[in-house]
Design an enzyme around this catalytic site. Structure first.
Site, PDB file in Angstrom:
ATOM      1  N   TYR A  36       0.834  -1.206   0.000  1.00  0.00           N
ATOM      2  CA  TYR A  36       0.000   0.000   0.000  1.00  0.00           C
ATOM      3  C   TYR A  36       0.870   1.258   0.000  1.00  0.00           C
ATOM      4  O   TYR A  36       0.731   2.113  -0.868  1.00  0.00           O
ATOM      5  CB  TYR A  36      -0.889  -0.035   1.240  1.00  0.00           C
ATOM      6  CG  TYR A  36      -1.876   1.098   1.379  1.00  0.00           C
ATOM      7  CD1 TYR A  36      -3.019   1.171   0.601  1.00  0.00           C
ATOM      8  CD2 TYR A  36      -1.678   2.093   2.338  1.00  0.00           C
ATOM      9  CE1 TYR A  36      -3.939   2.203   0.755  1.00  0.00           C
ATOM     10  CE2 TYR A  36      -2.594   3.127   2.507  1.00  0.00           C
ATOM     11  CZ  TYR A  36      -3.727   3.180   1.715  1.00  0.00           C
ATOM     12  OH  TYR A  36      -4.639   4.198   1.884  1.00  0.00           O
ATOM     13  N   GLU A  43       4.145   1.777  -0.613  1.00  0.00           N
ATOM     14  CA  GLU A  43       5.021   1.997  -1.772  1.00  0.00           C
ATOM     15  C   GLU A  43       4.205   2.179  -3.047  1.00  0.00           C
ATOM     16  O   GLU A  43       4.597   2.915  -3.942  1.00  0.00           O
ATOM     17  CB  GLU A  43       6.023   0.848  -1.929  1.00  0.00           C
ATOM     18  CG  GLU A  43       7.003   0.713  -0.775  1.00  0.00           C
ATOM     19  CD  GLU A  43       7.973   1.892  -0.644  1.00  0.00           C
ATOM     20  OE1 GLU A  43       7.950   2.824  -1.470  1.00  0.00           O
ATOM     21  OE2 GLU A  43       8.765   1.879   0.321  1.00  0.00           O
ATOM     22  N   GLN A  73       2.752   6.911  15.747  1.00  0.00           N
ATOM     23  CA  GLN A  73       2.081   8.203  15.919  1.00  0.00           C
ATOM     24  C   GLN A  73       1.784   8.807  14.550  1.00  0.00           C
ATOM     25  O   GLN A  73       2.492   8.561  13.574  1.00  0.00           O
ATOM     26  CB  GLN A  73       2.973   9.151  16.719  1.00  0.00           C
ATOM     27  CG  GLN A  73       4.381   9.237  16.173  1.00  0.00           C
ATOM     28  CD  GLN A  73       5.304  10.066  17.035  1.00  0.00           C
ATOM     29  OE1 GLN A  73       4.923  10.539  18.084  1.00  0.00           O
ATOM     30  NE2 GLN A  73       6.521  10.275  16.562  1.00  0.00           N
TER      31      GLN A  73
HETATM   32  P1  NAD Z   1     -12.645   1.880   0.414  1.00  0.00           P
HETATM   33  O1  NAD Z   1     -11.974   0.570   0.469  1.00  0.00           O
HETATM   34  O2  NAD Z   1     -13.946   2.060   1.106  1.00  0.00           O
HETATM   35  O3  NAD Z   1     -12.845   2.344  -1.093  1.00  0.00           O
HETATM   36  C1  NAD Z   1     -11.973   1.980  -2.141  1.00  0.00           C
HETATM   37  C2  NAD Z   1     -12.819   1.690  -3.370  1.00  0.00           C
HETATM   38  O4  NAD Z   1     -11.943   1.352  -4.462  1.00  0.00           O
HETATM   39  C3  NAD Z   1     -13.754   0.502  -3.170  1.00  0.00           C
HETATM   40  O5  NAD Z   1     -15.055   0.832  -3.629  1.00  0.00           O
HETATM   41  C4  NAD Z   1     -13.127  -0.602  -4.014  1.00  0.00           C
HETATM   42  O6  NAD Z   1     -14.053  -1.550  -4.483  1.00  0.00           O
HETATM   43  C5  NAD Z   1     -12.475   0.209  -5.121  1.00  0.00           C
HETATM   44  N1  NAD Z   1     -11.366  -0.491  -5.777  1.00  0.00           N
HETATM   45  C6  NAD Z   1     -10.332  -1.146  -5.178  1.00  0.00           C
HETATM   46  N2  NAD Z   1      -9.511  -1.642  -6.123  1.00  0.00           N
HETATM   47  C7  NAD Z   1     -10.036  -1.299  -7.341  1.00  0.00           C
HETATM   48  C8  NAD Z   1      -9.652  -1.535  -8.673  1.00  0.00           C
HETATM   49  N3  NAD Z   1      -8.535  -2.225  -8.988  1.00  0.00           N
HETATM   50  N4  NAD Z   1     -10.433  -1.041  -9.676  1.00  0.00           N
HETATM   51  C9  NAD Z   1     -11.565  -0.350  -9.392  1.00  0.00           C
HETATM   52  N5  NAD Z   1     -11.988  -0.102  -8.128  1.00  0.00           N
HETATM   53  C10 NAD Z   1     -11.214  -0.568  -7.117  1.00  0.00           C
HETATM   54  O7  NAD Z   1     -11.568   2.966   0.957  1.00  0.00           O
HETATM   55  P2  NAD Z   1     -11.749   4.512   1.274  1.00  0.00           P
HETATM   56  O8  NAD Z   1     -11.501   4.712   2.704  1.00  0.00           O
HETATM   57  O9  NAD Z   1     -12.974   5.049   0.646  1.00  0.00           O
HETATM   58  O10 NAD Z   1     -10.466   5.091   0.506  1.00  0.00           O
HETATM   59  C11 NAD Z   1     -10.574   5.699  -0.753  1.00  0.00           C
HETATM   60  C12 NAD Z   1      -9.203   6.182  -1.180  1.00  0.00           C
HETATM   61  O11 NAD Z   1      -8.715   7.131  -0.238  1.00  0.00           O
HETATM   62  C13 NAD Z   1      -8.160   5.080  -1.282  1.00  0.00           C
HETATM   63  O12 NAD Z   1      -7.362   5.323  -2.409  1.00  0.00           O
HETATM   64  C14 NAD Z   1      -7.372   5.227  -0.012  1.00  0.00           C
HETATM   65  O13 NAD Z   1      -6.057   4.800  -0.180  1.00  0.00           O
HETATM   66  C15 NAD Z   1      -7.443   6.726   0.224  1.00  0.00           C
HETATM   67  N6  NAD Z   1      -7.278   7.037   1.654  1.00  0.00           N
HETATM   68  C16 NAD Z   1      -8.293   6.792   2.545  1.00  0.00           C
HETATM   69  C17 NAD Z   1      -8.096   7.064   3.885  1.00  0.00           C
HETATM   70  C18 NAD Z   1      -9.165   6.846   4.918  1.00  0.00           C
HETATM   71  O14 NAD Z   1      -8.920   7.023   6.111  1.00  0.00           O
HETATM   72  N7  NAD Z   1     -10.384   6.481   4.554  1.00  0.00           N
HETATM   73  C19 NAD Z   1      -6.859   7.575   4.335  1.00  0.00           C
HETATM   74  C20 NAD Z   1      -5.854   7.777   3.398  1.00  0.00           C
HETATM   75  C21 NAD Z   1      -6.078   7.525   2.055  1.00  0.00           C
END
Ligand code: NAD
Ligand code: UDP
Length: 311
Positions: free
Chosen positions: A145, A147, A276
């Site tokens: 994740y 990297e 942290q």
């Molecule tokens: P989530 O898992 O609820 O949503 C991710 C979505 O991406 C899901 O609907 C999943 O089905 C879809 N997905 C995964 N792989 C896929 C692929 N290969 N093709 C098409 N769709 C795909 O996560 P989230 O919390 O909504 O996070 C959304 C984004 O925000 C992510 O990129 C995550 O890394 C980033 N992010 C979230 C947080 C947080 O705290 N929620 C923090 C940092 C970064």
């Protein structure tokens, strides 16, 4: 002006809120999702809107589409789900970024990357400003994740320098709220579900590790402000709530809010779990005029109300 906006990962937690917000702002929204961690329930209320389109598609495969803006959110975000198929996680971040950047390049669309505080790894600097370059264990279980997201940031900046693609990179810190998957293993959902059911609350390690939790509405507002900012604002920009809390204090708060009889149990700390985490958000304040408004108690109340309806 009405825009056609692509949201990858639009059926997930953040993506579903973003799709709703963009439709409310009067835009046409195309949601692309392979439903790995996404959920049709999250977007059910949007399906009847004629300006909402849903495409089941994996972003690691090329896509032909004409849009004005792209929010690239596709990627599992909870440690258990991104560690389930780590190779696919890296492919989603890296190949997914290339595919979406190629669309942006061809359409001259603006593109925003949902990057993460995980690019800082287990940080030696606290709190974390955007200038900090991070401390990631490249061979650890979180690296697929961390990297992947770091490489995606590199790709964004190389498409910007090499092809003049209009990029925006948001480094999102822990965010919570309705539409989180109750069983995806993240701490807020775990603790609320456990407290609601009167089950033991699972503290990993000694519970003294900290995080800073941002309510979803604040975060979505930050993403939209970043997309709407001048082209010179590329980021990376930290988006998160700087109020820091230990996991022990979070558990106590949730127990109190729910008047739960749950007790704490201690489980091993997962490998490379950051000790942290807290964002410096001066850049977002200055450049986007953004800062979070919803405090943890209010946000937890709203989240608890949501979980009560589904578990
Ligand atoms: P989530 O898992 O609820 O949503 C991710 C979505 O991406 C899901 O609907 C999943 O089905 C879809 N997905 C995964 N792989 C896929 C692929 N290969 N093709 C098409 N769709 C795909 O996560 P989230 O919390 O909504 O996070 C959304 C984004 O925000 C992510 O990129 C995550 O890394 C980033 N992010 C979230 C947080 C947080 O705290 N929620 C923090 C940092 C970064
Ligand atoms: N955590 C915990 N109990 C749980 C789930 C998570 O103590 O049931 C801890 C986890 O070890 C980490 C913190 O809570 O220190 C945040 O975990 P989460 O998976 O939500 O997000 P991330 O580690 O990616 O910030």
């Amino acid at each position: 002006m009405k825009k056609r906006v692509l949201v990858t990962g639009g059926a997930g937690f953040l993506g579903s809120h973003l799709c709703k917000r963009l439709l409310n702002d009067g835009h046409e929204v195309i949601c692309v999702d392979n439903f790995f961690t996404g959920n049709k329930q999250n977007i059910l209320p949007l399906l009847s809107n004629p300006f909402f389109e849903l495409i089941r598609h994996d972003v690691t495969l090329p896509l032909q589409i004409e849009v004005d803006e792209i929010y690239n959110l596709a990627c599992p975000a909870s440690p258990p789900s991104y560690q389930f198929d780590p190779v696919q996680t890296t492919k989603t971040s890296v190949i997914g970024a290339i595919n979406m950047l190629d669309i942006a390049r061809r359409c001259k669309a603006k593109i925003l990357q949902a990057s993460t505080s995980e690019v800082y790894g287990d940080p030696e600097i606290h709190p974390q400003p955007e200038t900090y370059r991070g401390s990631v264990n490249t061979t650890g279980i979180r690296a697929c994740y961390d990297e992947g997201k770091r490489c995606a940031e590199t790709l964004f900046f190389d498409y910007f320098r090499q092809y003049n693609v209009r990029i925006k990179v948001a480094r999102i810190f822990n965010t919570y709220g309705p539409n989180m998957d109750p069983y995806d293993g993240r701490v807020v959902s775990n603790f609320i579900v456990q407290a609601l059911k009167g089950e033991d609350i699972t503290i990993y390690g000694d519970g003294k590790q900290s995080r800073s939790f941002c309510y979803v509405d604040d975060l979505i507002d930050g993403l939209v402000k970043l997309m709407e900012s001048e082209d010179t604002v590329t980021g990376p920009v930290n988006l998160g709530n700087p109020t820091e809390i230990t996991m022990l204090a979070l558990a106590q708060k949730i127990i109190t809010l729910l008047k739960s009889h749950s007790t704490l149990v201690y489980k091993p700390l997962p490998q490379d779990d950051p000790l942290q985490r807290k964002p410096v958000i001066e850049l977002a304040k200055n450049v986007l005029n953004w800062e979070p408004r919803i405090c943890l108690e209010v946000g937890l109340d709203k989240t608890i109300e949501y979980f009560k309806t589904i578990v």
